[in-house]
Design an enzyme around this catalytic site. Structure first.
Site, PDB file in Angstrom:
ATOM      1  CG  ASP A 300       8.174  15.925  27.069  1.00  0.00           C
ATOM      2  OD1 ASP A 300       9.168  15.812  26.347  1.00  0.00           O
ATOM      3  OD2 ASP A 300       7.006  15.914  26.643  1.00  0.00           O
ATOM      4  CG  ASP A 519       1.985  11.339  19.504  1.00  0.00           C
ATOM      5  OD1 ASP A 519       2.805  10.640  20.111  1.00  0.00           O
ATOM      6  OD2 ASP A 519       2.103  11.641  18.295  1.00  0.00           O
TER       7      ASP A 519
HETATM    8  C1  BGC Z   1       1.567   7.873  26.578  1.00  0.00           C
HETATM    9  C2  BGC Z   1       1.870   6.617  27.330  1.00  0.00           C
HETATM   10  C3  BGC Z   1       2.250   5.536  26.362  1.00  0.00           C
HETATM   11  C4  BGC Z   1       3.411   5.998  25.520  1.00  0.00           C
HETATM   12  C5  BGC Z   1       3.803   4.992  24.476  1.00  0.00           C
HETATM   13  C6  BGC Z   1       2.723   8.255  25.723  1.00  0.00           C
HETATM   14  O1  BGC Z   1       2.377   9.332  24.926  1.00  0.00           O
HETATM   15  O2  BGC Z   1       1.251   8.894  27.470  1.00  0.00           O
HETATM   16  O3  BGC Z   1       0.715   6.222  28.026  1.00  0.00           O
HETATM   17  O4  BGC Z   1       2.589   4.364  27.043  1.00  0.00           O
HETATM   18  O5  BGC Z   1       3.091   7.200  24.874  1.00  0.00           O
HETATM   19  O6  BGC Z   1       2.844   4.869  23.495  1.00  0.00           O
END
Ligand code: BGC
Length: 583
Positions: A300, A519
């Site tokens: 992103d 998320d």
């Molecule tokens: C989070 C991370 C996480 C990743 C995988 C992201 O949305 O911010 O902290 O490790 O997702 O789940």
């Protein structure tokens, strides 16, 4: 991480489309290079985007090119990409970008711009390249040089050798911690669903280095690499996918995946020395040389600099240079390690698909990579759909230009004239654009398919309906309320299993976001946690307030969700049940 959608100029109000190829006749100066120009426009009201491809039919050009034309009407050039545009009255000059001044015989350069006009938008009658009118023919005096294409042999590779596609002939690392968590839920679930869950737990997922502490906390990066070595039996190498995700002002357009570093608090320096350098040190340990290590670089980040600089944290990430320099530092530290493969994130089709977003994104990413020590060779390719839900294939809507009731289906409310409905098409065009921009043809695309399956009872088998909206809404497998929705999507399912070479120019389908990891939290009261994660309204199922993010639709987010990255068993169950193909 939270890919969101923001659309560009050409998106919203396109009413009519005209596309045409111009092969232009005109006079030709003696001994001049030949050239051909393809000029196409996408038109709406008084705005348009123009896509231009110029082909050099003459002698190679090495010191820069200049394309010129006169508009027949009052057209004005706005933002341009892959060239520097200047306009004086009706006369326009597009000069090659600093990184793209060479044009071999038969070579093409692609550029474009967004424009406006008040009268009719008639295409220019004539173009010239470096002062010579483009006639579309090859001058007879020109010696044609033949380019031979070499294909990289499919080589299983010696341990540590940098192969063409790290996923080909390799087995994916299974994260034992993720698997244990899944097994626990599978045990208490039992039956067919429990068995399907076990299959997911035994599938390769990426390991996220989402904060400095993740390098050492728990199993830590070394612990994962050691476990990967134990999974390597026989001749088949293990491919280990790690996500590099800790830029200062991370997730600058949202709150859910905000991080620990801030631009204004020395974040870039800390990112380099406390985060990237230790990771590179570990990945470079000769002990791990037999593994293939894939780094997914900063989901992103650069896309946010294209569409989201109205948000202060993104503006700061851009003006300070922190995102670009941070990404460059990561690539510079990873490139010298022979068994590390870097793939840079390019968001997804529902975010960057419009040409007015795609062109500038390709430009920014290209100039960022060209600014690294190894230039275009510091990446092995690009990834789309990281942690997003956009399908790989909109099976029932294969042709965005299909006419229904007198309108192209891409004009439907769900697509808003975006010409890319799915990640297979988007990845394919990105491949072409990046190669045209100077990347080697050996680059490959990845797609995160961990949650883009959209199976289950609501998956439609065909598109019906006599208006564009009815046709699209009945046929699309993407059941989101809006393509900008990104948080814990209700109705989503696990997508295609990880696999190498799923289609031309794609190195692999991969599972980057581990299915069942949230998320972002749905709880409004959840302030920043110790990692900097916060509640974002896009994770609140009751929120419908953001025109730009999701057109004021409901968010489609699941309720009772924990902070980003935390285990969310209810979501996991849904994803398994809605898997497509079925598990
Ligand atoms: C989070 C991370 C996480 C990743 C995988 C992201 O949305 O911010 O902290 O490790 O997702 O789940």
């Amino acid at each position: 991480m939270r890919p969101n959608l923001l659309r560009g100029l050409s998106a919203a109000a396109a009413l009519a489309v005209c596309a045409g190829t111009l092969l232009l006749a005109g006079s030709r100066a003696d001994a001049a290079p030949g050239c051909r120009v393809d000029y196409r426009t996408d038109q709406w009201n008084t705005g348009f985007t123009a896509s231009i491809t110029v082909t050099n039919l003459g002698e190679p050009i090495s010191g820069g090119w200049k394309l010129e034309w006169d508009f027949p009407g009052d057209q004005r050039v706005g933002d341009g990409w892959s060239a520097t545009y200047t306009q004086s009255g009706q006369h326009v000059t597009a000069a090659s970008p600093p990184w793209g001044g060479a044009l071999a015989t038969g070579g093409t350069a692609s550029t474009g711009f967004t424009g406006s006009h008040s009268g009719t938008n008639v295409a220019p009658a004539s173009f010239s390249l470096n002062g010579t009118t483009c006639t579309g023919t090859v001058p007879t005096t020109t010696t044609t040089t033949t380019t031979t294409t070499t294909t990289t042999p499919q080589n299983p590779g010696e341990p540590g050798e940098h192969v063409a596609n790290p996923y080909a002939g390799a087995r994916g690392y299974v994260n034992p911690d993720y698997q244990a968590q899944v097994e626990e839920l599978a045990d208490s679930t039992g039956g067919t669903l429990g068995a399907q869950m076990r299959t997911v737990g035994a599938t390769s997922t990426a390991v996220w280095m989402d904060r400095i502490g993740a390098i050492t906390a728990g199993r830590g990066l070394r612990g994962h690499l050691d476990a990967a070595l134990t999974q390597q039996t026989g001749a088949e190498p293990v491919v280990f996918t790690v996500v590099v995700y800790d830029l200062p002002n991370r997730d600058c357009a949202a709150l859910a995946s905000n991080g620990e570093l801030q631009v204004g608090q020395n974040g870039l320096a800390r990112y380099r020395t406390e985060y990237v350098d230790p990771i590179a040190e570990i990945l470079g340990d000769p002990k791990y040389r037999s593994l293939r290590i894939v780094a997914i670089v900063e989901p992103d980040s650069l896309p946010n600099l294209i569409t989201n600089t109205a948000k202060p944290k993104c503006a700061e990430a851009k003006s300070s240079g922190a995102y670009v320099q941070g990404v460059q530092h990561a690539l510079n530290r990873l490139e010298p390690i022979p068994n590390v493969y870097s793939y840079l994130d390019v968001a997804h089709s529902g975010w960057l698909g419009w040409d007015s977003n795609l062109g500038p994104a390709v430009d920014l990413i290209t100039s960022t990579v060209k600014g690294t020590t190894a230039g275009v060779n510091s990446v092995d390719g690009f990834i789309t759909n990281t942690a997003n839900y956009t399908p790989s294939e909109e099976t029932n809507l294969p042709d965005p230009t299909l006419n229904v009731g007198g309108q192209q289906i891409r004009s439907a409310a769900f697509y808003q004239w975006n010409p890319y409905f799915d990640e297979n098409d988007f990845g394919t065009v990105l491949y072409e654009r990046f190669v045209a921009a100077g990347f080697p043809s050996s680059i490959g695309m990845l797609t995160d398919t961990s949650r883009n399956g959209w199976g289950g009872a609501n998956r439609p088998g065909a598109a019906t309906g006599t208006t564009v909206d009815a046709h699209v809404n009945s046929g699309r497998v993407d059941r989101r309320l809006h393509r900008g929705n990104w948080c814990n999507q209700s109705g989503a399912g696990i997508g295609a299993r990880p696999q190498a070479d799923p289609l031309p120019h794609f190195d692999a389908y991969v599972w980057v976001k581990p299915p069942g990891e949230s998320d972002g939290t749905s709880e409004k009261t959840d302030g920043p946690n110790e990692e900097g994660k916060q509640h974002d309204p896009m994770c609140d199922p009751a929120f419908r307030g953001d025109e730009q993010a999701n057109g004021r639709n409901l968010t489609g987010a699941l309720d009772d969700a924990p902070h980003a990255g935390r285990w969310f068993p209810e979501q996991f169950r849904m994803l398994v049940q809605n898997a497509y193909p079925v598990l």
